[in-house]
Each structure stands twice: as structure tokens, then as C-alpha cells.
Design a protein around this motif. Structure first.
Motif, mmCIF file in Angstrom:
data_model
loop_
_atom_site.group_PDB
_atom_site.id
_atom_site.type_symbol
_atom_site.label_atom_id
_atom_site.label_comp_id
_atom_site.label_asym_id
_atom_site.label_seq_id
_atom_site.Cartn_x
_atom_site.Cartn_y
_atom_site.Cartn_z
ATOM 1 N N LEU A 82 0.751 -0.730 -0.279
ATOM 2 C CA LEU A 82 0.188 0.185 0.082
ATOM 3 C C LEU A 82 0.830 1.099 0.681
ATOM 4 N N ALA A 83 0.444 1.972 -1.123
ATOM 5 C CA ALA A 83 1.746 3.182 -0.824
ATOM 6 C C ALA A 83 0.832 4.545 -0.320
ATOM 7 N N VAL A 84 1.459 5.820 -0.396
ATOM 8 C CA VAL A 84 0.925 6.443 -0.338
ATOM 9 C C VAL A 84 -0.352 7.628 -0.919
ATOM 10 N N GLY A 85 -1.228 7.457 -0.339
ATOM 11 C CA GLY A 85 -2.300 8.104 -1.239
ATOM 12 C C GLY A 85 -3.176 7.584 -1.736
ATOM 13 N N GLU A 86 -3.523 5.361 -1.495
ATOM 14 C CA GLU A 86 -3.188 4.961 -2.353
ATOM 15 C C GLU A 86 -5.025 3.913 -2.106
ATOM 16 N N VAL A 87 -5.327 3.713 -2.789
ATOM 17 C CA VAL A 87 -6.965 3.405 -2.361
ATOM 18 C C VAL A 87 -6.837 2.182 -2.914
ATOM 19 N N VAL A 88 -7.162 1.079 -2.469
ATOM 20 C CA VAL A 88 -7.026 -0.125 -2.604
ATOM 21 C C VAL A 88 -8.263 -0.971 -2.681
ATOM 22 N N GLY A 89 -8.550 -1.711 -4.182
ATOM 23 C CA GLY A 89 -9.927 -2.682 -3.336
ATOM 24 C C GLY A 89 -9.453 -4.641 -2.763
ATOM 25 N N LEU A 90 -10.033 -4.997 -2.443
ATOM 26 C CA LEU A 90 -9.132 -6.079 -1.697
ATOM 27 C C LEU A 90 -10.646 -7.154 -2.859
ATOM 28 N N VAL A 91 -10.793 -7.586 -3.435
ATOM 29 C CA VAL A 91 -12.415 -8.900 -3.572
ATOM 30 C C VAL A 91 -11.705 -9.777 -3.790
ATOM 31 N N GLY A 92 -12.432 -11.071 -3.829
ATOM 32 C CA GLY A 92 -12.353 -12.717 -3.655
ATOM 33 C C GLY A 92 -13.643 -13.390 -3.104
ATOM 34 N N GLU A 93 -13.761 -14.466 -3.590
ATOM 35 C CA GLU A 93 -15.037 -15.521 -3.667
ATOM 36 C C GLU A 93 -14.939 -15.615 -2.154
ATOM 37 N N ASN A 94 -16.330 -15.450 -1.326
ATOM 38 C CA ASN A 94 -16.097 -15.861 0.146
ATOM 39 C C ASN A 94 -15.096 -17.920 0.166
ATOM 40 N N GLY A 95 -14.296 -17.329 1.346
ATOM 41 C CA GLY A 95 -13.661 -18.352 1.710
ATOM 42 C C GLY A 95 -12.121 -18.141 0.895
ATOM 43 N N SER A 96 -12.369 -17.305 0.746
ATOM 44 C CA SER A 96 -10.657 -16.590 -0.394
ATOM 45 C C SER A 96 -9.722 -16.083 0.651
ATOM 46 N N GLY A 97 -10.182 -16.009 2.164
ATOM 47 C CA GLY A 97 -8.626 -15.640 2.498
ATOM 48 C C GLY A 97 -8.632 -14.333 2.953
ATOM 49 N N LYS A 98 -9.468 -13.243 2.278
ATOM 50 C CA LYS A 98 -9.485 -11.697 2.598
ATOM 51 C C LYS A 98 -9.716 -11.565 4.092
ATOM 52 N N SER A 99 -10.186 -11.665 5.250
ATOM 53 C CA SER A 99 -10.736 -11.230 5.822
ATOM 54 C C SER A 99 -9.040 -11.622 7.409
#
Length: 224
Positions: A48-65
Motif C-alpha cells: 500500500l503506497a502513500v495516497g493509494e486506495v486499493v480494493g481487495l476482492v475474492g470469493e467467500n473463503g478466499s482468505g480476505k478477512s
């Protein structure tokens, strides 16, 4: 919390600097009577860089949380490293609140934990109430809040210390459309102020609001 319409000079000077770097993150959980290892994250790299907005997506159970908990330091990885610069604000998918405490008391408690001066905590709390529109619930206990207002409190506590890195797990679940738009105004201001924001979402309907979208697939991070 507020920012100008253009990035600050400091943000421009370090626009390529990383506020958070995760390298080779591996995490597995034991399952069944024999506790056989079931890998969830298989070597995730994320910056994650300075001034950056990143989305994290994936199927349920993919490990996002799971990845989010590793990034914030709530869960230790089996392998890999996480390097953080500055304060971390964390908005978990399920709010972690004390049922008998009011919204005001939550902000006071978190302000003490962040070692914020009392005057600064009160001023920021008032701004968060106004921006998210839940001032009238300041003296209401958490167990008497609606799901949408509880989500506002959850986000507000993550914003309280003006963190350099904001990690949000499904932050707008339960928001009405007006609050949803206010949320994105806050995110845009954080970008302009040189902060970094990572947002977990099951699906992205406004890709233009993100600088990058990262998908978790087969335990690894892939940019889309």
C-alpha cells in the motif's frame, strides 16, 4: 480527517513510498480431528503506497478477512513479513464493541488507547459524528444501536486517530445510500492527504474509486 483538493506536498514528495508491505504471507488452519493443515494464504504479496486506495476482492473463503487480520497484526502469519509505517486504523467486518458503553464512551476509550489528547479526541469525535450523521446517538449504548449506526461507530473508531493506513473489512455494509456517498468522500480526502486505504469487498461496483483492485485467488494476490 479533512484534506485539500490536491495532494499535499509531503504526499507528492513520497508518492512512491510504501506505508504497508506484506511479503510471502502464508496462513493455514487446522481442520478435523487430526487437525490437518488447510492453507488459506499461500504466499501473498501486497503493498500500500502513500495516497493509494486499493480494493481487495475474492470469493467467500478466499482468505480476505484472514489477510486483513494478518496485516493489522491481529493474527500471526505462519510465514512471511508485514512492515507498517505509521498508525493503523482497523474496521473489522463484525464490530468489536462493548454493549453497555455509549458511542461517546467508545470514543473516549479508544482515544485513551491511542493516547490522544482529550481536546483532540473530542474535536475529532464531533467531526466524525457530523460527517457520518449519527450525533443524536452519542449517548446511546451500543446494544441499542441499529446495524447501520453500529457500522458508523465501527468506522468512526477506525478513523479516530487519523491513521496513515486504514484497513476496512466490508465497511459500508448496512449503510444507506447517503452514508455510502459520505464514506467515499472520506476515502477521497484520505487519498489526498497521503494516507493509504485498503477496502475488502465481495464485489466492486465503483471501480473508478480505486487506484488498484487486487483479487485473492488460490491463496495468492493477483492484480486485476
Amino acid at each position: 480527517m479533512t484534506g485539500d483538493t490536491a495532494p499535499t506536498r509531503a504526499a507528492e514528495a513520497v508518492s512512491d513510498a510504501a506505508l504497508l508491505t506484506a511479503s510471502g504471507i502464508v496462513k493455514a488452519y487446522g481442520r478435523g480431528l487430526l487437525q490437518r493443515s488447510s492453507p488459506v494464504l499461500r504466499g501473498v504479496d501486497l503493498t500500500l503506497a502513500v495516497g493509494e486506495v486499493v480494493g481487495l476482492v475474492g470469493e467467500n473463503g478466499s482468505g480476505k478477512s484472514t489477510l486483513m487480520r494478518v496485516l493489522v497484526g491481529d493474527l500471526a502469519p505462519d510465514a512471511g513479513t508485514v512492515t507498517r509505517h505509521g498508525r493503523i486504523g482497523y474496521c473489522p467486518q463484525e464490530p468489536v464493541v462493548y454493549e453497555r458503553l455509549t458511542c461517546d464512551e467508545h470514543f473516549e476509550l479508544f482515544g485513551h488507547a491511542y493516547r490522544l489528547p482529550e481536546q483532540a479526541e473530542r474535536a475529532t469525535r464531533a467531526e466524525i459524528y457530523a460527517r457520518l450523521g449519527f450525533e443524536k446517538y452519542a449517548a446511546t449504548r451500543a446494544d441499542r444501536l441499529s446495524g447501520g449506526t453500529l457500522a458508523k461507530l465501527n468506522l468512526g473508531l477506525a478513523l479516530l486517530a487519523d491513521p496513515e493506513v486504514l484497513l476496512l473489512d466490508e465497511p459500508y455494509a448496512g449503510f444507506d445510500f447517503d452514508t455510502y456517498l459520505k464514506f467515499w468522500d472520506l476515502v477521497a480526502e484520505r487519498r489526498q492527504a497521503g494516507r493509504a486505504v485498503l477496502i475488502i469487498s465481495h464485489f466492486v461496483t465503483a471501480a473508478e474509486r480505486f487506484d488498484r483492485i487486487v483479487r485473492l485467488h488460490d491463496g495468492r494476490a493477483v492484480e486485476t
